[in-house]
Enzyme design. Structure first.
Site, PDB file in Angstrom:
ATOM      1  N   CYS A   1       3.095  -3.217   4.121  1.00 48.68           N
ATOM      2  CA  CYS A   1       2.245  -2.087   4.479  1.00 48.68           C
ATOM      3  C   CYS A   1       2.853  -1.447   5.721  1.00 48.68           C
ATOM      4  CB  CYS A   1       0.780  -2.485   4.657  1.00 48.68           C
ATOM      5  SG  CYS A   1       0.390  -3.572   6.038  1.00 48.68           S
TER       6      CYS A   1
ATOM      7  N   HIS B   1       5.855 -30.301  11.841  1.00 50.48           N
ATOM      8  CA  HIS B   1       5.278 -29.062  11.338  1.00 50.48           C
ATOM      9  C   HIS B   1       4.288 -29.320  10.200  1.00 50.48           C
ATOM     10  CE1 HIS B   1       8.106 -27.034  13.891  1.00 50.48           C
ATOM     11  NE2 HIS B   1       9.110 -27.667  13.294  1.00 50.48           N
TER      12      HIS B   1
ATOM     13  N   ASP C   1       0.870  -1.168   0.000  1.00 51.00           N
ATOM     14  CA  ASP C   1       0.000   0.000   0.000  1.00 51.00           C
ATOM     15  C   ASP C   1       0.914   1.228   0.000  1.00 51.00           C
ATOM     16  OD1 ASP C   1       0.956   0.270   2.624  1.00 51.00           O
ATOM     17  OD2 ASP C   1      -1.033   0.249   3.551  1.00 51.00           O
ATOM     18  N   HIS C   2       0.340   2.403   0.183  1.00 50.35           N
ATOM     19  CA  HIS C   2       1.129   3.637   0.152  1.00 50.35           C
ATOM     20  C   HIS C   2       2.204   3.676   1.240  1.00 50.35           C
ATOM     21  CE1 HIS C   2      -2.330   4.251   2.767  1.00 50.35           C
ATOM     22  NE2 HIS C   2      -1.569   5.083   3.452  1.00 50.35           N
TER      23      HIS C   2
ATOM     24  N   ARG D   1       6.916   0.706   7.944  1.00 48.79           N
ATOM     25  CA  ARG D   1       7.179   1.889   8.775  1.00 48.79           C
ATOM     26  C   ARG D   1       8.034   1.583  10.008  1.00 48.79           C
ATOM     27  NH1 ARG D   1       1.190   4.615   8.430  1.00 48.79           N
ATOM     28  NH2 ARG D   1       1.563   5.757   6.488  1.00 48.79           N
TER      29      ARG D   1
ATOM     30  N   THR E   1       2.284  -1.392   9.104  1.00 50.97           N
ATOM     31  CA  THR E   1       2.605  -2.307  10.209  1.00 50.97           C
ATOM     32  C   THR E   1       2.840  -3.726   9.731  1.00 50.97           C
ATOM     33  OG1 THR E   1       0.294  -2.879  10.589  1.00 50.97           O
ATOM     34  CG2 THR E   1       1.182  -0.989  11.835  1.00 50.97           C
TER      35      THR E   1
ATOM     36  N   HIS F   1       9.027 -23.498  10.120  1.00 47.76           N
ATOM     37  CA  HIS F   1       7.943 -24.087  10.904  1.00 47.76           C
ATOM     38  C   HIS F   1       6.564 -23.924  10.284  1.00 47.76           C
ATOM     39  CE1 HIS F   1      10.408 -23.866  14.896  1.00 47.76           C
ATOM     40  NE2 HIS F   1      11.005 -24.566  13.957  1.00 47.76           N
TER      41      HIS F   1
END
Length: 151
Positions: free
Chosen positions: A68, A136, A11-12, A112, A70, A101
């Site tokens: 993005c 796994h 995204d931006h 960010r 976060t 895993h």
């Protein structure tokens, strides 16, 4: 990790890091398909996550990289797809472990919150790692099958 064309979306908030990641992967010899966005103009992350998710589900690209602000929005959206295991990594150890895993097929970066140098190290760790299988494998099979889980 065996790769086809690496798919990338952002995204931006992830756009500046995506520009770095694109060039980094190309310099490393990877073929890359860019699903956008292409500017800092505000956009909705699901629009770009879905483009990447559909390409992975259709076996057009493998693996995927999503970015993005976060990393959470991309991760949540991508993990709605039955065959996608998107993992958010903020350091090399996490990047390796989501491959070893969880057999992650999408690496998500928090644009960010990490430096470009850290992003490069995370990418290297992710691409150098492979799924361990074994115990796994059993766990991965249970992700989409609630009826197989212990009570």
């Amino acid at each position: 990790m065996e790769t086809k064309t690496v798919g990338i979306a952002c995204d931006h908030a992830g756009f500046p890091m995506k520009q770095f990641v694109l060039q980094y992967l190309i310099k490393k010899g990877y073929e890359v398909k860019d699903f956008g966005t292409d500017s800092l103009e505000s956009v909705d992350y699901p629009d770009y996550a879905h483009k990447l998710g559909q390409a992975i589900e259709n076996h057009t690209v493998y693996p995927g990289i999503a970015i993005c602000g976060t990393g959470e929005g991309m991760t949540i959206t991508l993990n709605k797809y039955p065959d996608i295991r998107a993992g958010l990594a903020w350091n090399e150890d996490i990047a390796s472990l989501i491959r070893h895993h969880n057999d992650a097929n999408v690496l998500v970066l928090p644009g960010r919150f990490i430096s470009l140098m850290t992003a490069a190290k995370i990418l290297d760790a992710f691409f150098a790692s492979s799924f361990d299988g074994g115990r796994h494998e059993r766990r991965i099979k249970k992700i989409s099958h609630l009826d197989e889980c212990a009570e």
